[in-house]
Write a protein that holds these residues in place. Structure first.
Motif, short mmCIF file in Angstrom:
data_model
loop_
_atom_site.label_atom_id
_atom_site.label_comp_id
_atom_site.label_asym_id
_atom_site.label_seq_id
_atom_site.Cartn_x
_atom_site.Cartn_y
_atom_site.Cartn_z
N ALA A 158 0.83 -1.21 0.00
CA ALA A 158 0.00 0.00 0.00
C ALA A 158 0.86 1.26 0.00
O ALA A 158 0.49 2.28 -0.61
N GLN A 159 2.01 1.21 0.66
CA GLN A 159 2.87 2.37 0.75
C GLN A 159 3.54 2.72 -0.59
O GLN A 159 3.81 3.89 -0.86
N THR A 160 3.80 1.71 -1.41
CA THR A 160 4.54 1.95 -2.65
C THR A 160 3.64 2.32 -3.83
O THR A 160 4.07 2.97 -4.76
N ARG A 161 2.40 1.85 -3.79
CA ARG A 161 1.41 2.23 -4.81
C ARG A 161 1.94 2.04 -6.22
O ARG A 161 2.20 0.94 -6.67
N SER A 162 2.12 3.15 -6.97
CA SER A 162 2.47 3.06 -8.39
C SER A 162 3.86 2.49 -8.63
O SER A 162 4.17 2.07 -9.75
#
Length: 403
Positions: A340-344
């Protein structure tokens, strides 16, 4: 000295296919160490006040998914919180624990060649008083980097199924502090960079078999206040935890890319001036684990001995690929939230990490050239322009300048 064996010693035949017909070559376990080894194993697998544990960590925020640039490990930011309850250290090493328990309890030796070799390395090291003496005499006077190098040569490499390793010459000492000629003459320096310039990346200090990281842990004592209303000063020890967590996570994704069929729980060994601390990340289940510290030596000044707990945990961790059963069901539920923290940028971690040849951080400057025509202030600009236009006409100036 304990013998070393490389991964290609068996002519490419899959290890699980090779079985032994005799135990003639297996070393005798030193009886004097039976109680000490059993007690140490108890601290690794039993739930007691004196046991070693693994705690899952939740990532609250980090710069692993920075959309504008990649970040070096040294610039990594990663704020974490523990997820209760903790788990017994041996929970992720049932394979290795069972092998050792069978041997200690009934002198049962594995029939599979790989496991036979791994147990043999441990038993030989337990009898290797020469290597242990080097640690006992040299370790107390070492800083973190020197100690990491010392342990690499006189503990980790003697317990590892594949003892090959590379050292980052830019940050690590150029020779082993033991001053033994065999170690001083070693040429193990190389490119230890991992990651991708678009995300977390950089050079790790020591890389075993291109798979397990050994990193000096530089501790510092910091002063802090409990809160603004209390004058009491408290001291706590901090270290480069964010740096080590970033390396552990990146290496787990990298190993999964390189060996998709292997276990994805990948360790990093941290070395302080006095202790070992282990980190693990599983890039399949998004779980991050941190161990309690394991003292390297026990005893008093002038009478130090290598801690049996450090030997057993090192044997398990440096051979995680072979001796781990992976995460338990309870551990798998404790997500680190790295995805979730890294996303794209998650796709970069999952598909585009590399080992060696990593360059400078990639930067993407974000800008917006389109202007919103509905901004109220633009009407005032229209009035300002009319004033300027009239002023130019009054001066018989044919050219209108736009500001």
């Amino acid at each position: 000295m304990a013998s070393k064996r490389g991964k290609d010693d068996y002519s490419g035949v899959p290890q699980k296919k090779i079985r032994l017909k005799t135990d003639v070559d297996f070393p005798t376990f030193p009886e004097r160490l039976l109680n000490k080894t059993t007690s140490s194993l108890y601290r690794i697998i039993a739930a007691s006040d004196a046991c070693y544990t693994l705690t899952a960590l939740k990532i609250c925020n980090c710069n692993a998914g920075d959309i504008e640039k990649g970040n070096l490990f040294s610039n990594a930011h990663c704020s974490v919180l523990p997820i209760a309850p903790a788990h017994v250290f041996g929970s992720v090493f049932e394979v290795g624990i069972d092998i050792l328990l069978d041997y200690l309890h009934s002198e049962k030796i594995p029939r599979i060649r790989l496991m036979w070799d791994l147990l043999k390395m441990l038993v030989e090291y337990l009898s290797d008083t020469e290597s242990q003496a080097v640690l006992e005499n040299t370790a107390p006077n070492c800083g973190e980097s020197d100690l990491a190098m010392l342990l690499t040569n006189h503990l980790f490499s003697l317990l590892a199924f594949v003892p090959d390793y590379k050292v980052n010459k830019d940050t690590m000492v150029t020779s082993c502090p033991c001053q033994i000629q065999e170690c001083i003459s070693k040429e193990n320096h190389g490119d230890t960079s991992i990651g991708n310039e678009k995300v977390w990346h950089g050079r790790v200090d020591i890389l075993f078999d291109d798979a397990v990281i050994v990193e000096p842990v530089h501790e510092s004592v910091e002063e802090s206040l409990e809160n603004e209303h209390i004058s009491e000063t408290k001291w706590h020890v901090s270290f480069n935890k964010e740096h080590i967590i970033a390396e552990t996570i990146v290496n787990s994704f990298l190993q999964k890319n390189l060996e998709p069929d292997e276990i994805s729980l990948i360790p990093c060994i941290g070395v302080t001036k006095t202790d070992l601390i282990f980190y693990f990340y599983d890039s399949t289940f998004d779980v991050l684990l941190e161990s309690l510290k394991v003292p390297i030596l026990v005893g008093r000044v002038g009478h130090y001995k290598v801690n049996m707990d450090a030997i057993l945990t090192s044997w398990l961790v440096i051979n995680t690929r072979y001796l781990s059963n992976g995460l338990t069901e309870a551990m798998r539920a404790k997500k680190a939230d790295f995805f979730a923290q890294t996303r794209s940028k998650l796709a970069v971690y999952q598909e585009n990490l590399k080992i060696g040849g990593i360059g400078a951080p990639h930067q993407t400057r974000m800008s917006c050239v389109e202007v919103d025509n509905t901004d109220p202030i633009r009407q005032r600009n229209r009035k300002l322009f009319d004033i300027m236009k009239n002023e130019c006409l009054n001066r018989n100036t044919s050219e209108v300048k736009y500001f």
